[in-house]
Write a protein that holds these residues in place. Sequence first.
Motif, PDB file in Angstrom:
ATOM      1  N   ASN A   1       8.472  16.231 -22.317  1.00 27.88           N
ATOM      2  CA  ASN A   1       8.706  15.252 -23.390  1.00 27.88           C
ATOM      3  C   ASN A   1       7.412  14.760 -24.018  1.00 27.88           C
ATOM      4  O   ASN A   1       7.318  14.626 -25.243  1.00 27.88           O
ATOM      5  CB  ASN A   1       9.521  14.076 -22.867  1.00 27.88           C
ATOM      6  N   ASN A   2       6.409  14.480 -23.205  1.00 21.16           N
ATOM      7  CA  ASN A   2       5.135  14.004 -23.745  1.00 21.16           C
ATOM      8  C   ASN A   2       4.376  15.106 -24.469  1.00 21.16           C
ATOM      9  O   ASN A   2       3.668  14.835 -25.439  1.00 21.16           O
ATOM     10  CB  ASN A   2       4.280  13.378 -22.639  1.00 21.16           C
ATOM     11  N   THR A   3       4.526  16.345 -24.023  1.00 22.58           N
ATOM     12  CA  THR A   3       3.901  17.461 -24.735  1.00 22.58           C
ATOM     13  C   THR A   3       4.572  17.640 -26.093  1.00 22.58           C
ATOM     14  O   THR A   3       3.883  17.853 -27.109  1.00 22.58           O
ATOM     15  CB  THR A   3       3.972  18.756 -23.901  1.00 22.58           C
ATOM     16  N   LEU A   4       5.888  17.533 -26.139  1.00 20.77           N
ATOM     17  CA  LEU A   4       6.602  17.582 -27.422  1.00 20.77           C
ATOM     18  C   LEU A   4       6.129  16.463 -28.349  1.00 20.77           C
ATOM     19  O   LEU A   4       5.945  16.686 -29.555  1.00 20.77           O
ATOM     20  CB  LEU A   4       8.108  17.457 -27.196  1.00 20.77           C
ATOM     21  N   ALA A   5       5.927  15.275 -27.801  1.00 24.12           N
ATOM     22  CA  ALA A   5       5.448  14.152 -28.602  1.00 24.12           C
ATOM     23  C   ALA A   5       4.069  14.444 -29.181  1.00 24.12           C
ATOM     24  O   ALA A   5       3.807  14.146 -30.354  1.00 24.12           O
ATOM     25  CB  ALA A   5       5.417  12.876 -27.760  1.00 24.12           C
ATOM     26  N   VAL A   6       3.200  15.053 -28.406  1.00 23.23           N
ATOM     27  CA  VAL A   6       1.865  15.430 -28.897  1.00 23.23           C
ATOM     28  C   VAL A   6       1.988  16.428 -30.046  1.00 23.23           C
ATOM     29  O   VAL A   6       1.301  16.313 -31.065  1.00 23.23           O
ATOM     30  CB  VAL A   6       0.998  16.010 -27.746  1.00 23.23           C
TER      31      VAL A   6
END
Length: 153
Positions: free
Chosen positions: A65-70
């Motif tokens: 999820n945080n990689t997608l946000a980046v």
Amino acid sequence: MKKMVCLLSVCLTLASCGMQGRSEKEIQTSDKAVVRNSEVTAKDHVEVLYFHGKQRCATCIAIENNTLAVMKENLSEQVKKGEVVFKVIDISKKENEKIAEQYEVTWSSLFVVGYKNGQETAENMTQFAFGNARKSPEVFKEGLVKTINDMLK
């Protein structure tokens, strides 16, 4: 002996993780930027490879999820140009065995791989990801953006 240790670590990881899956073909973010799991046309580019099994824990899910946000918040232009690609790879699937073996992956892992002038440079960010994605997401995002931008230079 090494195979036994790897097998044991996979079993322990699977036992401690929860179930959650996601399509590997294409992930669309809310602002219409598309993160593709396909070949890249740009000669020099960076691939962010998130490997996971069938079952995943809260930290594993936070990494994705945080990689997608980046990708959406910090690198959407590079994604659109094909300079940065995010691939979600389920290592429990037969078709992903080869890439898992290439990076010696036996459980959830995060790699940033740069391709420049025909050379591949891989940065294993697994330990950093597990240490920060869930409890320090801003540290995780900043570190991931820095690594990707360094490889784009």
